[in-house]
Structure formats: C-alpha cells, structure tokens
Enzyme design. Structure first.
Site, mmCIF file in Angstrom:
data_model
loop_
_atom_site.group_PDB
_atom_site.id
_atom_site.type_symbol
_atom_site.label_atom_id
_atom_site.label_comp_id
_atom_site.label_asym_id
_atom_site.label_seq_id
_atom_site.Cartn_x
_atom_site.Cartn_y
_atom_site.Cartn_z
ATOM 1 N N HIS A 124 0.862 -1.188 0.000
ATOM 2 C CA HIS A 124 0.000 0.000 0.000
ATOM 3 C C HIS A 124 0.894 1.232 0.000
ATOM 4 C CE1 HIS A 124 -3.547 2.488 0.847
ATOM 5 N NE2 HIS A 124 -2.739 3.178 1.635
ATOM 6 N N CYS A 125 0.792 2.012 -1.042
ATOM 7 C CA CYS A 125 1.626 3.204 -1.197
ATOM 8 C C CYS A 125 0.906 4.397 -0.566
ATOM 9 C CB CYS A 125 1.921 3.473 -2.680
ATOM 10 S SG CYS A 125 3.044 4.860 -2.953
ATOM 11 N N LYS A 126 1.421 4.875 0.550
ATOM 12 C CA LYS A 126 0.792 6.008 1.234
ATOM 13 C C LYS A 126 1.042 7.323 0.503
ATOM 14 C CE LYS A 126 1.093 3.831 5.787
ATOM 15 N NZ LYS A 126 1.576 3.957 7.190
#
Length: 244
Positions: free
Chosen positions: A141-143
C-alpha cells in the site's frame, strides 16, 4: 374460536446506520499534498534557473525537464486513481469451512479465507487494512498516492519510480550547471531558487534510486514487497499443504 388481541405484528423500528468515519480524509490529503509539492518545486525550477538557461539559448534543458515532468505528473495521477486489482466481495453462500486447493508449479496451496470480504483469496491476494479491499497480486500500500499497488497498476508504479528518478536527476544536473555558469555573477534570487530545488532533488534521487533497485530485485526474484513481512508460504501442520 378465540380472537387474537393483537393481530398486527410488531415491527422493530429501523434506525439509520451509524455514520462512517472519515478515515480516508487524512491519507487523501497527504496524497494531494504530494501532488501540490511536485507542482510547486517544478514551478520554482521552471520560473527561475530554467528560465535563465532558456533566455541564454539553452533550450535543451527546459525541453528535457518539461517532458520528464509531464511523464512524472501523468504517472503519479494515473497511479493515484488506478485500480490495483480489486476483487469483489463474496456472497453469503460461501463458507469458511470449505477447503479450496490450487496447484502452482507442481505444488498444492490451500487458499485462505478472508473474513472481511467473505471469500477464499486467490494466490498472492492480500486484504489491505487501509483500503479494506482484497487486491490481486498485492505488492504494498503506497501512502504517497493513497492507493494499493497490485496486479493492474504495478506497471504504473514502476513507471512512476523510474520517472521520478529521471526527473530528480535532471533537476539536480540542471541546477548545478546553472550555478556553475552563473558563478561569476552576484548572488540573486535565481541562484537561491536553484539551491532550494537542488537540495531536495538530490535527496529524492537517492531515495527513489534505492526504491527502484529494490523493486527491480524483487521483480527479478518473482517476489512481492509484502512477502518479506508476512508468512504467506507456511506449511500447514495438519495436511502439509502450503497456505496462501
């Protein structure tokens, strides 16, 4: 025949569902801030050192950096709104007690049950706790973009990392050349903006190059980023079948 006192069935009063907390607001705001930060630093670069180089006949620098900025901005927006490979939720007829086994490279794998999506997850599928979805071929998950990276947008993620490396490198090289060519001139706002852009560009270049190297090594090894943190390939103590 006795008469019924209350022939009308009692109907339970329906209440509206509780409001969903805005847990998405801060991550979305952070992703929008990254886009604004990219635009601001690019605007300072094109308005000061790049403008000076263009006015003195060096049109190659604004041309190359402009194309790289367009590629970086396009890949960033595309990754932000892309579908990472969301799998639809299962029906109530499916049961967690049912065992599903698939064969991959002559090995049997038992599919894990997702209690939130109510279905057996395919291999390399993971439930993202931030997005509350199951993503096929989940990587991480790329914040920075507030989106998952999975089967359907992994190419856009690699394109974004590569374009950020090239764009940061071009900003750093252009600012350094500008400072060298104007070293005989007194200090001005153009030099101040060049230093202001070159320092974070150097930092971003190192970080994105390391990230690109890690991702290339993971792809060459046919692995995903989350596989180093989760025990997805455990041996079942009951039947000896590997579990996803």
């Amino acid at each position: 025949m006795p008469l019924l006192k209350d022939a009308t069935p009692m109907v339970k009063e329906l209440r509206p569902p509780p409001p969903v907390p805005l847990c998405w607001f801060l991550p979305s705001l952070f992703a929008a801030f990254n886009v604004v930060l990219l635009v601001i630093f690019s605007g300072l670069f094109f308005a000061f050192p790049c403008r000076w180089l263009a006015q003195h006949g060096n049109w190659a620098f604004p041309t190359v950096t402009g194309l790289l900025f367009a590629l970086t901005f396009f890949s960033l927006i595309t990754l932000n709104f892309s579908d990472p490979g969301i799998l639809h939720r299962g029906s109530g007829e499916q049961s967690p007690m049912t065992v599903h086994v698939v064969w991959v490279n002559h090995r049997a794998f038992r599919l894990q049950w997702c209690p939130k999506c109510c279905f057996h997850r395919p291999p390399r599928t993971y439930h993202c706790p931030w997005c509350n979805i199951c993503v096929e071929d989940f990587d991480h998950h790329c914040k920075w973009v507030n989106n998952c990276v999975g089967n359907r947008n992994f190419r856009f993620f690699m394109l974004l990392v590569l374009s950020l490396c090239l764009y940061s490198g071009s900003l750093l090289v252009t600012c350094l050349l500008f400072l060298l060519r104007t070293s005989h001139l007194p200090f001005c706002i153009d030099k101040a903006m060049a230093i202001l852009v070159a320092v974070p560009a150097a930092g971003f270049l190192v970080l994105h190059f390391l990230l690109l190297t890690i991702q290339v090594l993971s792809v060459s090894a046919a692995e995903r980023s989350y596989e180093g943190k989760l025990f997805l390939f455990e041996k079942s103590p009951v039947n000896g079948i590997a579990a996803f």
